[in-house]
Structure formats: structure tokens, C-alpha cells
Scaffold this active site. Sequence first.
Site, PDB file in Angstrom:
ATOM      1  N   HIS A  80     -17.918  34.470  71.762  1.00  0.00           N
ATOM      2  CA  HIS A  80     -17.443  35.481  70.761  1.00  0.00           C
ATOM      3  C   HIS A  80     -15.635  35.114  70.793  1.00  0.00           C
ATOM      4  O   HIS A  80     -15.023  35.936  70.303  1.00  0.00           O
ATOM      5  CB  HIS A  80     -17.668  36.834  71.015  1.00  0.00           C
ATOM      6  CG  HIS A  80     -19.158  37.116  70.863  1.00  0.00           C
ATOM      7  ND1 HIS A  80     -19.827  37.310  70.030  1.00  0.00           N
ATOM      8  CD2 HIS A  80     -20.055  37.277  72.010  1.00  0.00           C
ATOM      9  CE1 HIS A  80     -21.248  37.535  70.285  1.00  0.00           C
ATOM     10  NE2 HIS A  80     -21.176  37.339  71.477  1.00  0.00           N
ATOM     11  N   SER A 112       4.223  16.525  61.920  1.00  0.00           N
ATOM     12  CA  SER A 112       4.839  17.571  60.865  1.00  0.00           C
ATOM     13  C   SER A 112       6.217  16.792  60.393  1.00  0.00           C
ATOM     14  O   SER A 112       6.730  16.070  61.052  1.00  0.00           O
ATOM     15  CB  SER A 112       5.612  18.813  61.397  1.00  0.00           C
ATOM     16  OG  SER A 112       6.045  19.778  60.640  1.00  0.00           O
ATOM     17  N   LYS A 126       6.189  18.109  66.754  1.00  0.00           N
ATOM     18  CA  LYS A 126       4.976  18.461  66.561  1.00  0.00           C
ATOM     19  C   LYS A 126       3.743  17.741  66.722  1.00  0.00           C
ATOM     20  O   LYS A 126       3.846  16.652  66.133  1.00  0.00           O
ATOM     21  CB  LYS A 126       5.031  19.385  65.386  1.00  0.00           C
ATOM     22  CG  LYS A 126       3.765  20.488  65.332  1.00  0.00           C
ATOM     23  CD  LYS A 126       3.978  21.345  64.124  1.00  0.00           C
ATOM     24  CE  LYS A 126       2.924  22.514  64.033  1.00  0.00           C
ATOM     25  NZ  LYS A 126       1.583  21.946  64.000  1.00  0.00           N
ATOM     26  N   GLU A 155      -9.529  17.207  62.881  1.00  0.00           N
ATOM     27  CA  GLU A 155      -9.434  17.493  61.341  1.00  0.00           C
ATOM     28  C   GLU A 155     -10.069  16.701  60.386  1.00  0.00           C
ATOM     29  O   GLU A 155     -10.907  16.936  59.497  1.00  0.00           O
ATOM     30  CB  GLU A 155      -7.747  17.878  60.948  1.00  0.00           C
ATOM     31  CG  GLU A 155      -7.301  19.018  61.638  1.00  0.00           C
ATOM     32  CD  GLU A 155      -5.661  18.927  61.529  1.00  0.00           C
ATOM     33  OE1 GLU A 155      -5.259  18.006  60.693  1.00  0.00           O
ATOM     34  OE2 GLU A 155      -5.067  19.893  62.283  1.00  0.00           O
TER      35      GLU A 155
END
Length: 462
Positions: free
Chosen positions: A186, A316, A322, A329
Site C-alpha cells: 500500500h 532537465s 538532474k 518512463e
Amino acid sequence: METRTEHDTLGTIEVDRSKFWGAQTQRSLENFPIGTEKMPEQLIRAFIILKRSAAIANYQLKNLTRLKKEAIVYACDYVLKHGLIEHFPLVVWQTGSGTQTNMNVNEVLAYIGNQFLTDNNHAERLHPNDDLNHSQSSNDTFPTAMHIASVLTIETELLPALAEINGTLTEQMKKYHDLIKIGRTHLQDATPITFGQEISGWQHMIEKIEQMLTEDLNYLRELAIGGTAVGTGLNAHSQFSDLVVREISALTKTQFDSAKNKFHALTSHDQLVRTHGTLKALAADLMKIANDVRWLASGPRAGLGEIELPTNEPGSSIMPGKVNPTQAEALTMVTVQVMGNDTTIGIAASQGNFELNVYKPVIIYNFLQSVHLLADGIRSFNQRCLIGMKPNADVMKRDLNASLMLVTALSPKLGYDRASQIAKKAYQDNQTLKEACLELKFLTEEAFDQLIDPAKMIQPSD
């Protein structure tokens, strides 16, 4: 553009002189200016394999002269060697039986075969319908090509990709077998597991899918050829189907079988629906794996930060330094495309009216796209993400020791209610479990240390 005049039953039409197709292909080009999605190259190659095999079978049954058989075989081998995909330009959005693509293949092969006959000073000529389509109909050749293309693409692209990622996960599962970390359910802290155990769940997903796909292929190996127009086999010799299938199996070096019921083979695509269902299951598993990876890699300071991923490119355009989980993805976008394809295939396959399903092109286009995307996505994710994935053992140890759910090991001794009381006190007073337990005087320090041992909590015990 220089043109030549081609003929069909509707009359004459001008065709680009540099192209190998004929009148029916040209009419399809002009009548279906819809979208940019072309018939997949794997389907065209499957058609060529089928036409080559059919020519040999027709020759064996004395329905084709030796010279015409040789011309067709030459043409097929030429296309299989050189590709010539520019001569197969038709879009997916055409007649639902794929008739125009069947005739496109017939016309191109007839053109090349006739060049062969001309160059060798033979008077015989190939006709796209009479010779290339002898004993055949678009209604049985297209579903046959669908199955050939599906089997070969899964065997040569997807199964090897699954074997690669399975190998990586198996290696890491063993490598991190003893690295204990906190489990999560969860999205909340749970009891301990090892990182190897966590990876084993991913590995078993891939292993099971490999087994399921292997079973699915048994159904896809059934070929519709020999059913001709409506499944009765009109205009085909009774032995034609078996001879063609034997040639296809020999040429592809993989087993195919003649469908026992040709009426089913023409109007139903349940085998493709079933197999794509497994592809959807694979997509669901890959979504879970990719999401687990990017959750575990989140941060590096404000997230879980339990694993580090390879740095492949700047993350980025505005935030220096970053790094993003780009491979995860990309893979998740592949999975949602496959899930969408499954909906398209399921609906299309439900539209078999009477003796023919007329959604064949969109079914095979989406099916093969799913196979390609999954194979490519898996390989990229494996090579550029999983292989270089590393655990952050310090973070894992810190989170493990701070977890309140270690209290679960106290339940058999203290009972659920008192163990829960310890966890609540530790959370509210910002204490360790041991501090809370000792303040409540439920256990001695020695007894607590004997019970709260993460290494004893990662497997069943007596």
C-alpha cells in the site's frame, strides 16, 4: 514521373514506371488515402514465404509449369533478400480482408518473375491472379500471413528479448539474495524482505510470460491456407494445404500446421486475441517492474533513494545535474500503447460476420506493433537501466532499522493488540520500537533483541 499503362478487369491505369506493382495496387493507393500506417514489413515477408510455398505446392500438384514455378521462386527469393519495401506501399486502412495487399504482393512477384522469364528468353508469362494466386483467395492467404508473421516475430524478436531481461534479473536476484531491506505494501512500510527476493518477483513474471507465449504459439501455428474464399477450399486441390504448410515449415525452420477447420480460420482470430492477451499481461508486468524501479530510485534525497540508476542523458533542460528514470518512463509508455492495442484487437476480432472477419489489417498491424514495441522496450530497459542498477545499501539499512513494522515479529509473543500499542507509542513519541517496548515493560531488552532480528523475518520459521 514516367509511367506505364497497366490493365485489370476495370480497365487501364497509369503506374509509376519505377515501381513493380500493377493496376490493383495503384487503385488501392488512389482509393485509400487514409493515414500513414503501412502494412508491416513482417507481414509482407510472411506473404512472400506463403507465395513461394504455394508455387512449389501447385507445381507438385501439376497446377503450375516448372518454368512458372521457378520464376515465382526466383521472385520470392529476390524480395526476401533485398526487401524492396518501397514496392509494397499500401496502408492499413483498406479492405478488411486485405485483398489489396494480397494483390500487391501478387503483382510485384509477377513483375519480377516476368523480368526473370524475359531475361532468360522464355515466352511464358506470370499472371497475378491466375498464377500467383492459384488455389488461393485473399480470405485464406491474409490470415495465413498474419499467423506466419506473428509466430516468426515473437520467436525472433520478443522471446530473445525476454531471455535477456530474464538473465539480468536472475543474476541480480542471486547477487542481492542476502541484502535485507524493508518491504512495502500500500506504499507503506511492511515487514522485511531481501532485495533479491524483491527482484525474484520481477524475474518470475518474465519467466511465466515466456511459458505462456510458448503455449500461445502452438495455436498460432495453425494456418488458414487451403480454405480459399469461404472455407470450403473451392478451386484448391485437397492436398494443397498440407503441401503448402510443409514448405512453409521447411523454409522458416519452425513448425506450422494446417488448420483443421478452415471456416474457423477465416472468420475467427481468437488465437491472436489470446496471444495478445499474453502480450497485455506482459505489458502489465513491465509496468509494475518499471514503476517499482522508479519509485525505488526516487530522490535522490527527497525520495526513497534505495537504488541508483545509470545516468544516460541530462534529465532537465533547466535544472542542472538532474537525472531522471527515462528508460522506465519509455517502457511504461510502451505498455500503455500495448494495452490500447489489445482493446483494438479484441473489438476487431469480435466482428467476424458469417464466413469472414473483415478487420484483419488493423488486427495484424496492432499485434505486430505490440510485439516490436515490447521487444525493443525490454531490450532498451534491460541494457540501459537494469544492468547498471545498483542498490544503496546504507539507505536500505537505515530505512529497515527505522521501520515500525518490525513490530510484527512481536505479535506471536505479545499478541496483536500489545504489539500495535508498541508501534503506536513509538510513532507518536518518535521513539524506536525497543524504547517503546521497554517503557511499556512488555519485554526485557534481551527478549526484544531475540525477537526483532530482520534476518529471521525474511522466510517462514518453525
